[in-house]
Design a protein around this motif. Sequence first.
Motif, PDB file in Angstrom:
ATOM      1  N   GLN A 201       0.826  -1.205   0.000  1.00 22.89           N
ATOM      2  CA  GLN A 201       0.000   0.000   0.000  1.00 22.89           C
ATOM      3  C   GLN A 201       0.866   1.263   0.000  1.00 22.89           C
ATOM      4  O   GLN A 201       0.602   2.213  -0.740  1.00 22.89           O
ATOM      5  N   PRO A 226      -3.087   2.790 -11.788  1.00 28.43           N
ATOM      6  CA  PRO A 226      -3.691   2.723 -10.452  1.00 28.43           C
ATOM      7  C   PRO A 226      -3.463   1.354  -9.814  1.00 28.43           C
ATOM      8  O   PRO A 226      -3.685   0.315 -10.433  1.00 28.43           O
ATOM      9  N   GLU A 227      -3.004   1.344  -8.586  1.00 30.48           N
ATOM     10  CA  GLU A 227      -2.781   0.114  -7.837  1.00 30.48           C
ATOM     11  C   GLU A 227      -2.934   0.408  -6.359  1.00 30.48           C
ATOM     12  O   GLU A 227      -2.964   1.553  -5.946  1.00 30.48           O
ATOM     13  N   ALA A 229      -4.901   0.078  -2.571  1.00 29.20           N
ATOM     14  CA  ALA A 229      -6.257   0.137  -2.026  1.00 29.20           C
ATOM     15  C   ALA A 229      -7.151   1.014  -2.907  1.00 29.20           C
ATOM     16  O   ALA A 229      -6.675   1.756  -3.765  1.00 29.20           O
ATOM     17  N   ALA A 230      -8.452   0.919  -2.657  1.00 33.14           N
ATOM     18  CA  ALA A 230      -9.412   1.651  -3.490  1.00 33.14           C
ATOM     19  C   ALA A 230      -9.169   3.152  -3.415  1.00 33.14           C
ATOM     20  O   ALA A 230      -9.252   3.864  -4.430  1.00 33.14           O
ATOM     21  N   GLU A 231      -8.854   3.679  -2.213  1.00 34.10           N
ATOM     22  CA  GLU A 231      -8.628   5.117  -2.087  1.00 34.10           C
ATOM     23  C   GLU A 231      -7.368   5.539  -2.843  1.00 34.10           C
ATOM     24  O   GLU A 231      -7.332   6.618  -3.448  1.00 34.10           O
ATOM     25  N   ARG A 233      -6.105   3.969  -5.479  1.00 37.96           N
ATOM     26  CA  ARG A 233      -6.450   3.899  -6.906  1.00 37.96           C
ATOM     27  C   ARG A 233      -7.244   5.135  -7.330  1.00 37.96           C
ATOM     28  O   ARG A 233      -7.044   5.687  -8.422  1.00 37.96           O
ATOM     29  N   GLN A 234      -8.154   5.561  -6.471  1.00 42.49           N
ATOM     30  CA  GLN A 234      -8.944   6.747  -6.787  1.00 42.49           C
ATOM     31  C   GLN A 234      -8.045   7.978  -6.888  1.00 42.49           C
ATOM     32  O   GLN A 234      -8.223   8.819  -7.783  1.00 42.49           O
ATOM     33  N   SER A 237      -6.122   7.784 -10.199  1.00 37.40           N
ATOM     34  CA  SER A 237      -6.984   8.141 -11.335  1.00 37.40           C
ATOM     35  C   SER A 237      -7.238   9.644 -11.388  1.00 37.40           C
ATOM     36  O   SER A 237      -7.224  10.259 -12.465  1.00 37.40           O
TER      37      SER A 237
END
Length: 458
Positions: A201, A226-227, A229-231, A233-234, A237
């Motif tokens: 992370q 993007p790699e 955790a979701a946050e 990756r967000q 992006s």
Amino acid sequence: MREPIREPARPVRAFGQGLRALLPRGLLGRSLLIILLPLLILQGVALQLFYGNHLDVISRRLAGGVAGEIGLVIEMMQRMPDPADRAWLFRDAAWRLDLALAFEAGATLGATPDRAAFLPLLPLEGDLAHAMGERVRRPFDADWQSDRRSVIIRIQLPDGVLHVEAPRKRLFTGTLYLFFIWLVGSSLLLFGVAALFMKNQVRAIRRLAGAAEAFGLGRDIGLMKPEGAAEVRQAASAFNRMQDRIRRFVAQRTDMLAGISHDLRTPLTRMRLALAMLPHPPEAEEDVAALTEDVEEMERMVASYLAFARGEAQEQTQPTDLTGIVRDVAQKARRDGALVVVEAPDSLVLPLRPDALRRCLANLLGNARKHARRIAVQVTEIPRGETGAWAQVTVDDDGPGIPEAQREEAFRPFATLSAGGTGLGLAIARDIVRSHGGDIVLEQSPLGGLRARVRLPR
């Protein structure tokens, strides 16, 4: 009545600062600390409960059993003084009680050590001493060091000393070892899993920070993958979308400036041609020269404005010898009539946009040449902590300088603190230096004039 002035709680504040200094600085270390600290506290509480309650009860019971058997043997020895009976008793105790007995007639114990002075790792010695005091009630001594498998207990009797060799397994339980191994093993396993997960992370966050830093320095890094955790990756992006919007904005501004350049330079060119073709009677010669000078000044202002607005954004960074650029710019200034002295190492390579930095240094030397007779340029390398080093360029002159209160004002576009110029030279220079990740400041020069100090990251 006035209230007394209270001094601030300096020890508490100093303790807080010391505690913050001990905390990890990185996200990985702090995340692992957040995960593992509650686990370690929980494991410590469990170990204390087990050590203070369960192990203590078992240890007292085991010690009480051994001490009670020794007391029973002593009572039977008092009731059976015949040597044959004692021999039978010793053999039966070795078989049934797992106690090796020997009697030394006429012997006496030495000085009994003060057991309160010892703090054993486990409560075995204290529990055995307490049980012997309750169930035997005779002077005794226990040797825990001579034999790794047994504890040798010597009891003072009226006619001699009784030696008792008791196996350690009768006084000690291996459950503590198993429990301790489980605590340590589970903690290490969780630490390994958490470290591996958090490292992945944090690596994604570090890549995002590095990409933002490189993009801020004007380097073309392309889109980020993007790699994490979701946050994370967000965030990656959103960073890619931001890059795309900024590139479109720069491209649109460049196209617009190209159109403005064409639209402004065309009438200026016609004006120049018209002035050149006009008849020049002697009485109008001075007016024509003034108009020609005004047109040239307008052309210089347009070129300076376009260069400032463009910000040299189209040029890509590349490994460049800073010393070579400084010497080239200084040589050009000498050809224009300036007295420039350069002090620099043989080579100092760092990632630069060479044309942009050449324009920056040319602006600084040009400003100095307008107001001074002597210019000194020095290139050095200075450390900047754990993150690397700075490449520093100082431009000193012996001119009138700029008052300290007006030095920051000099960097504003179109700020003309003296006669002549468009007021864009220092603004363009600072824009170029900051696009490299550095900065430029104005100071008092040792030569008596102005010093421009440029710092660029290596």
